[in-house]
Scaffold this motif. Structure first.
Motif, PDB file in Angstrom:
ATOM      1  N   UNK A 152       0.839  -1.194   0.000  1.00 51.79           N
ATOM      2  CA  UNK A 152       0.000   0.000   0.000  1.00 51.79           C
ATOM      3  C   UNK A 152       0.877   1.248   0.000  1.00 51.79           C
ATOM      4  N   UNK A 153       0.530   2.211  -0.839  1.00 52.25           N
ATOM      5  CA  UNK A 153       1.317   3.438  -0.917  1.00 52.25           C
ATOM      6  C   UNK A 153       1.183   4.243   0.356  1.00 52.25           C
ATOM      7  N   UNK A 154       2.305   4.853   0.757  1.00 54.59           N
ATOM      8  CA  UNK A 154       2.324   5.658   1.977  1.00 54.59           C
ATOM      9  C   UNK A 154       1.878   7.089   1.725  1.00 54.59           C
ATOM     10  N   UNK A 155       1.965   7.560   0.478  1.00 54.94           N
ATOM     11  CA  UNK A 155       1.727   8.960   0.185  1.00 54.94           C
ATOM     12  C   UNK A 155       0.513   9.138  -0.708  1.00 54.94           C
ATOM     13  N   UNK A 156      -0.254  10.191  -0.441  1.00 58.67           N
ATOM     14  CA  UNK A 156      -1.344  10.568  -1.332  1.00 58.67           C
ATOM     15  C   UNK A 156      -0.932  11.724  -2.228  1.00 58.67           C
ATOM     16  N   UNK A 157       0.280  12.229  -2.032  1.00 58.45           N
ATOM     17  CA  UNK A 157       0.784  13.334  -2.841  1.00 58.45           C
ATOM     18  C   UNK A 157       1.255  12.829  -4.195  1.00 58.45           C
ATOM     19  N   UNK A 158       1.073  13.618  -5.256  1.00 65.62           N
ATOM     20  CA  UNK A 158       1.594  13.230  -6.565  1.00 65.62           C
ATOM     21  C   UNK A 158       3.073  13.552  -6.750  1.00 65.62           C
ATOM     22  N   UNK A 159       3.713  14.149  -5.755  1.00 64.93           N
ATOM     23  CA  UNK A 159       5.094  14.604  -5.910  1.00 64.93           C
ATOM     24  C   UNK A 159       6.076  13.460  -5.694  1.00 64.93           C
ATOM     25  N   UNK A 160       6.990  13.307  -6.646  1.00 58.71           N
ATOM     26  CA  UNK A 160       8.099  12.370  -6.540  1.00 58.71           C
ATOM     27  C   UNK A 160       9.379  13.195  -6.497  1.00 58.71           C
ATOM     28  N   UNK A 169      16.623  -0.398  -0.687  1.00 53.29           N
ATOM     29  CA  UNK A 169      15.977  -1.072   0.439  1.00 53.29           C
ATOM     30  C   UNK A 169      15.971  -0.192   1.683  1.00 53.29           C
ATOM     31  N   UNK A 170      17.003   0.635   1.870  1.00 58.67           N
ATOM     32  CA  UNK A 170      17.028   1.578   2.999  1.00 58.67           C
ATOM     33  C   UNK A 170      15.873   2.559   2.903  1.00 58.67           C
ATOM     34  N   UNK A 171      15.634   3.100   1.719  1.00 58.34           N
ATOM     35  CA  UNK A 171      14.547   4.058   1.531  1.00 58.34           C
ATOM     36  C   UNK A 171      13.187   3.400   1.749  1.00 58.34           C
ATOM     37  N   UNK A 172      13.035   2.184   1.222  1.00 62.54           N
ATOM     38  CA  UNK A 172      11.785   1.450   1.441  1.00 62.54           C
ATOM     39  C   UNK A 172      11.586   1.204   2.935  1.00 62.54           C
ATOM     40  N   UNK A 173      12.677   0.881   3.616  1.00 65.29           N
ATOM     41  CA  UNK A 173      12.610   0.646   5.054  1.00 65.29           C
ATOM     42  C   UNK A 173      12.230   1.879   5.850  1.00 65.29           C
ATOM     43  N   UNK A 174      12.492   3.058   5.292  1.00 63.40           N
ATOM     44  CA  UNK A 174      12.103   4.311   5.945  1.00 63.40           C
ATOM     45  C   UNK A 174      10.648   4.680   5.662  1.00 63.40           C
ATOM     46  N   UNK A 175       9.961   3.845   4.886  1.00 65.86           N
ATOM     47  CA  UNK A 175       8.541   4.057   4.635  1.00 65.86           C
ATOM     48  C   UNK A 175       8.204   4.784   3.351  1.00 65.86           C
ATOM     49  N   UNK A 176       9.191   5.035   2.498  1.00 70.92           N
ATOM     50  CA  UNK A 176       8.936   5.780   1.267  1.00 70.92           C
ATOM     51  C   UNK A 176       8.593   4.846   0.103  1.00 70.92           C
ATOM     52  N   UNK A 177       7.667   5.285  -0.733  1.00 67.81           N
ATOM     53  CA  UNK A 177       7.447   4.650  -2.031  1.00 67.81           C
ATOM     54  C   UNK A 177       8.608   5.063  -2.929  1.00 67.81           C
ATOM     55  N   UNK A 178       9.238   4.103  -3.589  1.00 68.64           N
ATOM     56  CA  UNK A 178      10.420   4.395  -4.401  1.00 68.64           C
ATOM     57  C   UNK A 178      10.155   4.114  -5.874  1.00 68.64           C
ATOM     58  N   UNK A 179      10.451   5.101  -6.688  1.00 74.23           N
ATOM     59  CA  UNK A 179      10.436   4.975  -8.144  1.00 74.23           C
ATOM     60  C   UNK A 179      11.874   4.722  -8.574  1.00 74.23           C
ATOM     61  N   UNK A 214      11.742  -7.253  -6.449  1.00 74.59           N
ATOM     62  CA  UNK A 214      12.161  -7.906  -5.209  1.00 74.59           C
ATOM     63  C   UNK A 214      12.752  -6.927  -4.199  1.00 74.59           C
ATOM     64  N   UNK A 215      13.108  -5.725  -4.648  1.00 73.35           N
ATOM     65  CA  UNK A 215      13.607  -4.692  -3.729  1.00 73.35           C
ATOM     66  C   UNK A 215      12.468  -3.961  -3.030  1.00 73.35           C
ATOM     67  N   UNK A 216      11.249  -4.208  -3.474  1.00 76.17           N
ATOM     68  CA  UNK A 216      10.101  -3.548  -2.852  1.00 76.17           C
ATOM     69  C   UNK A 216       9.773  -2.181  -3.433  1.00 76.17           C
ATOM     70  N   UNK A 217      10.239  -1.921  -4.670  1.00 74.23           N
ATOM     71  CA  UNK A 217       9.973  -0.600  -5.241  1.00 74.23           C
ATOM     72  C   UNK A 217       8.502  -0.468  -5.612  1.00 74.23           C
ATOM     73  N   UNK A 255       3.828 -12.181 -12.167  1.00 72.96           N
ATOM     74  CA  UNK A 255       4.008 -13.352 -11.306  1.00 72.96           C
ATOM     75  C   UNK A 255       4.324 -12.959  -9.865  1.00 72.96           C
ATOM     76  N   UNK A 256       4.559 -11.663  -9.611  1.00 70.48           N
ATOM     77  CA  UNK A 256       4.965 -11.211  -8.281  1.00 70.48           C
ATOM     78  C   UNK A 256       3.749 -10.912  -7.408  1.00 70.48           C
ATOM     79  N   UNK A 257       3.828 -11.258  -6.128  1.00 72.82           N
ATOM     80  CA  UNK A 257       2.736 -10.933  -5.206  1.00 72.82           C
ATOM     81  C   UNK A 257       2.655  -9.424  -4.980  1.00 72.82           C
ATOM     82  N   UNK A 258       3.813  -8.761  -5.018  1.00 80.19           N
ATOM     83  CA  UNK A 258       3.861  -7.295  -4.947  1.00 80.19           C
ATOM     84  C   UNK A 258       4.297  -6.816  -6.331  1.00 80.19           C
ATOM     85  N   UNK A 259       3.316  -6.352  -7.137  1.00 83.70           N
ATOM     86  CA  UNK A 259       3.662  -5.923  -8.488  1.00 83.70           C
ATOM     87  C   UNK A 259       3.807  -4.411  -8.542  1.00 83.70           C
TER      88      UNK A 259
END
Length: 231
Positions: free
Chosen positions: A1-9, A50-60, A81-84, A107-111
């Motif tokens: 689930x995305x953490x942000x509702x903002x459109x800003x990347x 993975x560090x950024x994902x671990x901090x709770x950010x959605x990563x592009x 597999x990195x959780x992006x 095929x990924x559970x997290x696509x």
């Protein structure tokens, strides 16, 4: 689930981890997503993502894969597999390449979202003619966006100046990710086809990639809040 509702990347265009994390630690996952491009990924590798994902950010993950279909499909699976949250390929890699990537991600559970680069925002008409593309940047963006949609991708990267035309020709959930977005008071830097954040959203953009107006601001969090408020 995305953490942000903002459109800003926010584009993390930094030369080293300390500089990038110093900026990230001033931001909030609820107010933006983060983009990791070629320089940081080449220097720091998957662990940084993975560090950024671990901090709770959605990563592009902005690596713009472009190779034979099987190689690109495998690279997209590795990125997943990195959780992006999102990744991209070059639409000019062709239909078979894009379809192979989507089939592998299915095929990924997290696509993650998979989007295609059309024409880089740094390229003007003279530039694209020099590399062999006929017509205007807008002509080529529309052609490549249609190809990406028909190959089943989630969206495209495009200039905000082409967003309205693509939005009018694609399905309603097709994601338009637009670099070349600058608040009215910011410099153009190396972008040639630009628009303000509010105008880009009105034109049909789904997400706005913004770098130096946030990352070089005296108060990055306040700059981010100001951009979100303008929307």
């Amino acid at each position: 689930m995305s953490m942000s509702s903002s459109p800003v990347i926010v584009a993390l265009d930094f030369p080293d981890q300390d500089s990038a994390l110093a900026l990230v630690d001033q931001l909030q996952p609820s107010l933006c997503r983060l983009k990791v491009g070629k320089e940081l990924f080449t220097r720091l590798g998957p662990a940084f993502v993975e560090t950024l994902v671990g901090k709770g950010f959605d990563v592009f993950l902005d690596l713009k894969f472009h190779d034979i279909p099987n190689t690109v499909a495998a690279a997209c699976e590795a990125a997943a597999d990195l959780g992006v949250w999102m990744m991209n390929v070059h639409a000019s890699g062709g239909r078979r390449m894009m379809e192979a990537a989507m089939e592998r991600l299915a095929t990924k559970s997290h696509r993650p979202l998979l989007i295609a680069v059309t024409i880089l925002t740094s390229l003007g008409e003279e530039d694209i003619h020099e590399i062999g593309f006929q017509g205007t940047p807008a002509d080529n963006v529309l052609r490549l966006a249609a190809l990406a949609e028909s190959a089943g991708l989630d969206g495209v990267v495009c200039s905000p100046l082409e967003a309205a035309a693509i939005r009018a020709r694609t399905r309603s959930d097709f994601q338009l990710v637009t670099p070349g977005v600058r608040p009215a008071t910011a410099s153009l830097d190396d972008q040639k086809r630009v628009m303000t954040p509010a105008d880009a959203m009105q034109a049909g953009s789904s997400y706005l990639v913004i770098g130096r107006p946030v990352t070089a601001a005296a108060d990055p969090l306040q700059a981010l809040r100001d951009i979100n408020a303008s929307l």
